[in-house]
Design an enzyme around this catalytic site. Structure first.
Site, PDB file in Angstrom:
ATOM      1  CG  HIS A 167      -1.474   6.329  -2.385  1.00  0.00           C
ATOM      2  ND1 HIS A 167      -2.640   6.285  -3.123  1.00  0.00           N
ATOM      3  CD2 HIS A 167      -1.769   5.763  -1.191  1.00  0.00           C
ATOM      4  CE1 HIS A 167      -3.596   5.727  -2.400  1.00  0.00           C
ATOM      5  NE2 HIS A 167      -3.089   5.396  -1.217  1.00  0.00           N
ATOM      6  CD  GLU A 184      -7.166   6.200   5.814  1.00  0.00           C
ATOM      7  OE1 GLU A 184      -6.107   6.803   6.015  1.00  0.00           O
ATOM      8  OE2 GLU A 184      -7.643   6.017   4.674  1.00  0.00           O
ATOM      9  CG  ASP A 227      -1.211   5.732   3.010  1.00  0.00           C
ATOM     10  OD1 ASP A 227      -1.586   5.451   1.850  1.00  0.00           O
ATOM     11  OD2 ASP A 227      -1.935   6.335   3.821  1.00  0.00           O
ATOM     12  CG  ASP A 255      -0.785  10.500  -5.976  1.00  0.00           C
ATOM     13  OD1 ASP A 255      -0.676   9.303  -5.682  1.00  0.00           O
ATOM     14  OD2 ASP A 255      -1.867  11.114  -5.875  1.00  0.00           O
ATOM     15  CG  HIS A 272      -8.047   3.365   0.285  1.00  0.00           C
ATOM     16  ND1 HIS A 272      -7.512   2.989  -0.930  1.00  0.00           N
ATOM     17  CD2 HIS A 272      -7.066   4.071   0.915  1.00  0.00           C
ATOM     18  CE1 HIS A 272      -6.278   3.442  -1.035  1.00  0.00           C
ATOM     19  NE2 HIS A 272      -5.974   4.108   0.081  1.00  0.00           N
ATOM     20  CG  HIS A 314      -2.022   0.989   1.175  1.00  0.00           C
ATOM     21  ND1 HIS A 314      -3.343   0.633   1.196  1.00  0.00           N
ATOM     22  CD2 HIS A 314      -2.008   2.341   1.098  1.00  0.00           C
ATOM     23  CE1 HIS A 314      -4.101   1.717   1.141  1.00  0.00           C
ATOM     24  NE2 HIS A 314      -3.304   2.770   1.076  1.00  0.00           N
ATOM     25  N   GLY A 341      -9.530   7.782  -2.210  1.00  0.00           N
ATOM     26  CA  GLY A 341     -10.134   9.083  -2.017  1.00  0.00           C
ATOM     27  C   GLY A 341     -10.883   9.167  -0.693  1.00  0.00           C
TER      28      GLY A 341
END
Length: 369
Positions: A34, A223, A307, A36, A220, A32, A193
């Site tokens: 990202h 959370e 993350d 970006d 996701h 996991h 998102g």
């Protein structure tokens, strides 16, 4: 009888609490992470100058500190807002190639031997690229990074997860992309998102298409929203893994598992847990009390992840070291979460097995001698 690749090794002391230098040498796996959220600060500064984007500061060290502080809001929506600047420089072929290549090299430098990187192609169209061109460009950059890492003697395999954004309506298009590029390095799909108010069931068409095409996906859930989001991700949408999932503890009372928690544990559904990120978004209160330790002790298949390395100011070495220092984790615990990640990776069984048998277990031997 032949030992399985996950059997304990006699020459590794699982009860040892390793120091940071030892942790740095350990082979790691991350599921996991990202794209970006993991740019190098100096790269972000250079790319922003090239496209005329204004950053909070142009000093790389100060920018890294700004990201970390800005993300420590205790709110997922505010945390996500910090991505404005990284996404601004990932709209061109040049920006995507560089960030993808450097992403791989940074994993290799951190001792990662297998990684899955995720990103949302629909957020990278402002520079005129099409959805397929975005995916092709990122795959080209990742391949260049893997080639350089292998030449440097630090090979790492990286698979891609394409994300649909849960607050928009392009998830079926992104699912189509995942199917189209599954033989070109894309290994799965995700919905990402803002979680609260945007249930994964809004994207059932995408999930049904992925299941029909035999493409695995994670979601996701658990959370920023509670147990219902995890239940929906699993039982309505059919997720094979859960991104974060910290709120599964809502279904555990005095050590007794509820129906959803029991389902996840007994069916070995991996939880992609990200301790530092969870502290920043308010999903956990401390490393010492993070649910990952409790869930590990209860027999869940927990995995450890970064993350967003820039936004959270972290690496896999740091995440592991924090658990050793603040939650009492041992070498055996770190090996377990690494093996857990590879068991649940979205690549073929024989390739997962080979990484465990030929890379991770021997790597733990070597790192602790």
């Amino acid at each position: 009888m032949t030992a399985s690749p996950t059997d304990s090794r006699n020459d590794v002391r699982p009860d040892v609490r390793p120091d940071t230098d030892t942790v740095r040498r350990l082979p790691k796996a991350v599921l996991h992470d990202h794209l970006d959220g993991g740019l190098r600060p100096a790269t972000l500064v250079e790319l922003a100058a090239a496209v005329g984007h204004t950053l909070p500061t142009t000093d790389p060290d100060a920018l890294a500190a700004w990201y970390y502080e800005a993300a420590n809001s205790g709110d997922l929506v505010c945390y996500i807002a910090t991505f404005e600047h990284t996404l601004a420089v990932m709209q061109t072929r040049e920006g995507l190639l560089r960030t993808a290549e450097e992403y791989v090299l940074d994993l290799a430098a951190d001792g990662v031997v297998y990684g899955e990187v995720r990103y949302a192609p629909e957020l990278m169209l402002d520079g005129g690229l099409t959805l397929p061109e975005v995916v092709e460009t990122v795959q080209e950059g990742l391949a260049a990074g893997m080639a350089k890492a292998a030449d440097a003697g630090t090979p790492v395999r990286v698979g891609t997860l394409l994300c649909g954004m849960r607050m928009f309506d392009r998830s079926r298009e992104i699912a189509d992309l995942a199917v189209a590029f599954r033989d070109a390095g894309v290994v799965g799909f995700d919905i990402a998102g803002a979680e609260d108010g945007f249930p994964p069931a809004d994207h059932l068409d995408a999930f049904a298409h992925l299941r029909a095409e035999n493409v695995p996906f994670t979601i996701h859930a658990g959370e920023a929203h509670g147990l219902p989001s995890i239940h929906q991700a699993l039982q309505v949408c059919g997720a094979q893994r859960i991104g974060h999932g910290v709120r599964i503890t809502d279904d555990i009372v005095d050590g007794k598992l509820g129906r959803v928690a029991e389902w996840i544990r007994d069916r070995r559904i991996a939880l992609e847990m990200c301790p530092t990120s969870n502290l920043q978004t308010g999903a956990a209160t401390s490393i010492a009390d993070h649910p990952i330790t409790r869930l590990r002790d209860l027999g869940f298949r927990v995995t450890l992840n970064t993350d967003n390395r820039l936004v959270s100011g972290t690496t896999m070495t740091r995440e592991m070291s924090l658990l050793v220092e603040e939650a009492g984790w041992t070498l055996g615990d770190l090996r377990t979460v690494t093996v857990n990640a590879l068991k649940s990776a979205f690549i073929p069984f024989d390739e997962r097995n080979a990484l465990i048998r030929d890379v991770v277990l021997p790597g733990y031997d070597l790192a602790t001698r």
